[in-house]
Design a protein around this motif. Sequence first.
Motif, mmCIF file in Angstrom:
data_model
loop_
_atom_site.group_PDB
_atom_site.id
_atom_site.type_symbol
_atom_site.label_atom_id
_atom_site.label_comp_id
_atom_site.label_asym_id
_atom_site.label_seq_id
_atom_site.Cartn_x
_atom_site.Cartn_y
_atom_site.Cartn_z
ATOM 1 N N HIS A 203 13.875 78.357 35.474
ATOM 2 C CA HIS A 203 12.857 77.434 34.953
ATOM 3 C C HIS A 203 12.895 77.433 33.423
ATOM 4 O O HIS A 203 12.872 76.377 32.785
ATOM 5 C CB HIS A 203 11.467 77.835 35.449
ATOM 6 C CG HIS A 203 10.376 76.989 34.873
ATOM 7 N ND1 HIS A 203 9.986 75.791 35.438
ATOM 8 C CD2 HIS A 203 9.630 77.140 33.761
ATOM 9 C CE1 HIS A 203 9.038 75.255 34.688
ATOM 10 N NE2 HIS A 203 8.803 76.049 33.662
ATOM 11 N N LEU A 204 12.981 78.629 32.849
ATOM 12 C CA LEU A 204 13.003 78.700 31.381
ATOM 13 C C LEU A 204 14.266 78.025 30.827
ATOM 14 O O LEU A 204 14.197 77.294 29.828
ATOM 15 C CB LEU A 204 12.929 80.156 30.910
ATOM 16 C CG LEU A 204 12.939 80.312 29.390
ATOM 17 C CD1 LEU A 204 11.749 79.605 28.740
ATOM 18 C CD2 LEU A 204 12.946 81.776 28.979
ATOM 19 N N CYS A 205 15.392 78.263 31.474
ATOM 20 C CA CYS A 205 16.638 77.604 31.005
ATOM 21 C C CYS A 205 16.447 76.092 30.989
ATOM 22 O O CYS A 205 16.863 75.411 30.038
ATOM 23 C CB CYS A 205 17.799 77.926 31.933
ATOM 24 S SG CYS A 205 18.319 79.613 31.813
ATOM 25 N N GLN A 206 15.840 75.575 32.040
ATOM 26 C CA GLN A 206 15.631 74.122 32.100
ATOM 27 C C GLN A 206 14.706 73.646 30.986
ATOM 28 O O GLN A 206 14.922 72.605 30.381
ATOM 29 C CB GLN A 206 15.080 73.717 33.467
ATOM 30 C CG GLN A 206 16.207 73.439 34.425
ATOM 31 C CD GLN A 206 15.843 73.654 35.880
ATOM 32 O OE1 GLN A 206 14.762 74.168 36.179
ATOM 33 N NE2 GLN A 206 16.720 73.273 36.776
ATOM 34 N N GLU A 207 13.687 74.449 30.709
ATOM 35 C CA GLU A 207 12.768 74.098 29.611
ATOM 36 C C GLU A 207 13.508 74.074 28.273
ATOM 37 O O GLU A 207 13.262 73.218 27.432
ATOM 38 C CB GLU A 207 11.622 75.116 29.537
ATOM 39 C CG GLU A 207 10.615 74.994 30.656
ATOM 40 C CD GLU A 207 9.943 73.635 30.687
ATOM 41 O OE1 GLU A 207 9.346 73.254 29.668
ATOM 42 O OE2 GLU A 207 10.039 72.947 31.719
ATOM 43 N N VAL A 208 14.405 75.031 28.105
ATOM 44 C CA VAL A 208 15.167 75.093 26.847
ATOM 45 C C VAL A 208 16.048 73.848 26.718
ATOM 46 O O VAL A 208 16.070 73.193 25.670
ATOM 47 C CB VAL A 208 16.029 76.376 26.777
ATOM 48 C CG1 VAL A 208 17.013 76.322 25.614
ATOM 49 C CG2 VAL A 208 15.143 77.609 26.646
ATOM 50 N N ILE A 209 16.752 73.537 27.797
ATOM 51 C CA ILE A 209 17.637 72.362 27.770
ATOM 52 C C ILE A 209 16.807 71.112 27.459
ATOM 53 O O ILE A 209 17.215 70.260 26.667
ATOM 54 C CB ILE A 209 18.340 72.189 29.145
ATOM 55 C CG1 ILE A 209 19.200 73.404 29.427
ATOM 56 C CG2 ILE A 209 19.108 70.885 29.208
ATOM 57 C CD1 ILE A 209 20.596 73.381 28.933
ATOM 58 N N ARG A 210 15.637 71.029 28.064
ATOM 59 C CA ARG A 210 14.760 69.878 27.814
ATOM 60 C C ARG A 210 14.355 69.844 26.335
ATOM 61 O O ARG A 210 14.339 68.803 25.715
ATOM 62 C CB ARG A 210 13.516 70.000 28.700
ATOM 63 C CG ARG A 210 12.899 68.665 29.038
ATOM 64 C CD ARG A 210 11.965 68.785 30.221
ATOM 65 N NE ARG A 210 12.666 69.062 31.462
ATOM 66 C CZ ARG A 210 12.209 69.816 32.439
ATOM 67 N NH1 ARG A 210 11.043 70.395 32.340
ATOM 68 N NH2 ARG A 210 12.910 70.009 33.528
ATOM 69 N N ALA A 211 14.039 71.019 25.798
ATOM 70 C CA ALA A 211 13.614 71.077 24.386
ATOM 71 C C ALA A 211 14.747 70.692 23.444
ATOM 72 O O ALA A 211 14.506 70.153 22.367
ATOM 73 C CB ALA A 211 13.115 72.478 24.054
ATOM 74 N N PHE A 212 15.998 70.990 23.840
ATOM 75 C CA PHE A 212 17.131 70.574 23.011
ATOM 76 C C PHE A 212 17.161 69.050 22.893
ATOM 77 O O PHE A 212 17.597 68.505 21.905
ATOM 78 C CB PHE A 212 18.458 71.003 23.641
ATOM 79 C CG PHE A 212 18.769 72.470 23.532
ATOM 80 C CD1 PHE A 212 18.202 73.259 22.561
ATOM 81 C CD2 PHE A 212 19.663 73.052 24.419
ATOM 82 C CE1 PHE A 212 18.513 74.606 22.467
ATOM 83 C CE2 PHE A 212 19.979 74.383 24.336
ATOM 84 C CZ PHE A 212 19.407 75.166 23.360
#
Length: 255
Positions: A203-212
């Motif tokens: 979930h956190l990885c996805q949030e990071v990718i989204r934030a990029f």
Amino acid sequence: MRLTGDPAPGTMNSSGSGNFLLVPIPEYPLLDCVPNKTVKIVVLGASNVGKTALIVRFLTKRFIGDYEANTGALYSRKVTLEGEEVSLQIQDTPCVALQDDPEGLYCQEQINRSIYWADGYVLVFSITDHNSYRTIQPLYQHVRRIHPSGNIPVILVGNKSDLLRARQVPANEGETLAASLGGVYFEASARENHEGVHNAFLHLCQEVIRAFGGGNGEKRRGGLHLARPKSPNMQELKRRFRQVLSSKVKSATTL
Ligand SMILES: Nc1nc2c(ncn2[C@@H]2O[C@H](COP(=O)(O)OP(=O)(O)OP(=O)(O)O)[C@@H](O)[C@H]2O)c(=O)[nH]1
């Protein structure tokens, strides 16, 4: 804590079901990274909450109870997120502690560097230790001081959910705190359950990718994004060039 007797390096296939890669890697690795698609995560929290155990569980699907003092190992692994391969780097850290000064938190310089370096944050407390829960808010403020602007991808993990009878922090307190930090709350047990830990990290990885932004894993450091100039449209340039040439030829023939 640091893992004793780290397993021999191997390779992790993109589905996550093959051999695992569990090796300390240089801070700015050049090899074995998916270019421009690196997600850097730091795991933070008070002493003894299970930071190392969570990382090890995520990477190896195993729970290893035998550790020595944490020196801040960095681990890497490739994961597939929404069909794209991403290099994931996870930084384990020594513990932080509450103290009485106005900033309220003791945090080693090494941890500050990791906070600066990271794209996403796993804030961990133990559901059996209310003091570890109390460190989370000051810890988050500390992360904010280091990254004053922009979105901070964060999750809150209440670990040791297998120790229900020793619970000191109710689940709804975790949820409320996570919401106030702009993140999601996961209750997990590094000891007893791989799936919960896996879901939290992904979930956190996805949030990071989204934030990029744009989902391509390219980082926009400090919130400053300089758009790459568009390459000129060669067809259009050629057309205009021909136009200019033909008008010159026309004016030359009319003279
Ligand atoms: N019951 C239970 N014990 C856990 C769990 N996760 C970790 N532990 C135990 O808690 C202790 C601390 O775990 P670590 O992973 O070393 O915790 P840490 O946060 O890295 O500790 P520091 O090095 O002090 O920062 C160890 O004895 C682990 O075996 C869990 O989910 N359930």
